[in-house]
Design a protein around this motif. Sequence first.
Motif, PDB file in Angstrom:
ATOM      1  N   ASN A  14       0.827  -1.211   0.000  1.00 57.00           N
ATOM      2  CA  ASN A  14       0.000   0.000   0.000  1.00 57.00           C
ATOM      3  C   ASN A  14       0.864   1.266   0.000  1.00 57.00           C
ATOM      4  O   ASN A  14       0.539   2.253  -0.671  1.00 57.00           O
ATOM      5  N   LEU A  17       2.092   1.843  -3.400  1.00 58.05           N
ATOM      6  CA  LEU A  17       1.041   2.235  -4.332  1.00 58.05           C
ATOM      7  C   LEU A  17       0.584   3.674  -4.120  1.00 58.05           C
ATOM      8  O   LEU A  17      -0.329   4.137  -4.800  1.00 58.05           O
ATOM      9  N   GLY A  28      -3.356   3.876  -3.848  1.00 62.46           N
ATOM     10  CA  GLY A  28      -3.898   2.525  -3.970  1.00 62.46           C
ATOM     11  C   GLY A  28      -3.862   1.803  -2.645  1.00 62.46           C
ATOM     12  O   GLY A  28      -3.087   2.149  -1.743  1.00 62.46           O
ATOM     13  N   ARG A  29      -4.692   0.782  -2.505  1.00 62.52           N
ATOM     14  CA  ARG A  29      -4.684  -0.008  -1.276  1.00 62.52           C
ATOM     15  C   ARG A  29      -5.262  -1.393  -1.527  1.00 62.52           C
ATOM     16  O   ARG A  29      -6.119  -1.590  -2.384  1.00 62.52           O
ATOM     17  N   VAL A 139      -4.587  -3.383 -15.174  1.00 64.78           N
ATOM     18  CA  VAL A 139      -3.902  -2.643 -14.113  1.00 64.78           C
ATOM     19  C   VAL A 139      -2.542  -2.156 -14.599  1.00 64.78           C
ATOM     20  O   VAL A 139      -2.159  -0.998 -14.388  1.00 64.78           O
ATOM     21  N   MET A 143      -1.419   1.790 -14.784  1.00 65.55           N
ATOM     22  CA  MET A 143      -0.357   2.275 -13.908  1.00 65.55           C
ATOM     23  C   MET A 143       0.903   2.656 -14.675  1.00 65.55           C
ATOM     24  O   MET A 143       1.557   3.659 -14.347  1.00 65.55           O
ATOM     25  N   SER A 193      -9.977   5.869 -11.753  1.00 65.32           N
ATOM     26  CA  SER A 193      -9.939   4.943 -10.623  1.00 65.32           C
ATOM     27  C   SER A 193     -10.327   3.553 -11.105  1.00 65.32           C
ATOM     28  O   SER A 193     -10.935   3.393 -12.164  1.00 65.32           O
ATOM     29  N   ASN A 195     -11.651  -0.402  -9.169  1.00 69.48           N
ATOM     30  CA  ASN A 195     -12.018  -1.117  -7.951  1.00 69.48           C
ATOM     31  C   ASN A 195     -12.232  -2.586  -8.290  1.00 69.48           C
ATOM     32  O   ASN A 195     -13.210  -2.933  -8.966  1.00 69.48           O
ATOM     33  N   THR A 210      -8.178  -1.297  -4.720  1.00 66.70           N
ATOM     34  CA  THR A 210      -8.672  -0.051  -5.286  1.00 66.70           C
ATOM     35  C   THR A 210      -7.525   0.921  -5.499  1.00 66.70           C
ATOM     36  O   THR A 210      -6.538   0.918  -4.748  1.00 66.70           O
ATOM     37  N   CYS A 211      -7.652   1.728  -6.524  1.00 74.88           N
ATOM     38  CA  CYS A 211      -6.598   2.700  -6.822  1.00 74.88           C
ATOM     39  C   CYS A 211      -7.223   3.873  -7.567  1.00 74.88           C
ATOM     40  O   CYS A 211      -8.173   3.700  -8.341  1.00 74.88           O
ATOM     41  N   ARG A 212      -6.687   5.060  -7.316  1.00 72.33           N
ATOM     42  CA  ARG A 212      -7.183   6.243  -8.020  1.00 72.33           C
ATOM     43  C   ARG A 212      -6.057   7.238  -8.217  1.00 72.33           C
ATOM     44  O   ARG A 212      -5.073   7.244  -7.477  1.00 72.33           O
TER      45      ARG A 212
END
Length: 238
Positions: A14, A17, A28-29, A139, A143, A193, A195, A210-212
């Motif tokens: 995390n 990210l 992100g997490r 992903v 990214m 984002s 999810n 999830t990431c944004r």
Amino acid sequence: MKLLPESSGFDAINNALNIETVDGSIMGRLESYSCKMVGQEKALYKRFHSFSGVSDLQALSPPQSMAVMEPSSPHTLPKSSQSSGGDEMSPLEDKIDRKTLFYLISTLNAAFYPDYDFSNASSEEFSREPSLEWVMRAVQRQMMAVARTEFMSVEASLWAALDAAICLRESEIYSYNPDQTSDPYSENGCLWSFNYLFYNPRLKRIVFFTCRSVSQYSASPHESTLIGDTNMDFEEED
């Protein structure tokens, strides 16, 4: 849904990210949840499952990743999108049972508590992803476009940690794709984002990924819901 202690094992991932870019910040997490119902969830599930006239199977939306599929990429349908006769079904016909849908909604409620309530989310806000490889490419594409070096340094560890927690090859992968009125990230200058929810029925466990990306012009992007942010209380002094 209960946040599992192993979620603390995601701390290094995390941290990696959470990236500062030229245009803003990426946050992100990963979090792991048990599907064991706790507290009021049992009562909520009874109400959720007892709607009269509602079929146990609910329609899902096609994966958004299909819209950005490269023409040369193979389309591998998930097992759930095969008919009993072996013929492929359209992703438009993909469905989810109400108990699994409840697990997905409960995970979102736990992940964004107490700021957001997803109890009224519909099945059509979710999609079942075609395959693990599909998600990994989606992903990576997202990214690498904004944080190539930083993501390359954590990519292998990310998927290894996910596999250790959920056993990816056994998991069904869903994505949550809300509209602007339901999106928990819509008010924070969010540029994009994603999810993903990795559900392992055998383990009765879900890992939420999830990431944004938040614009540098957004006010206080780190005030958004992150791990541990939900315990802040403000009291007036006499």
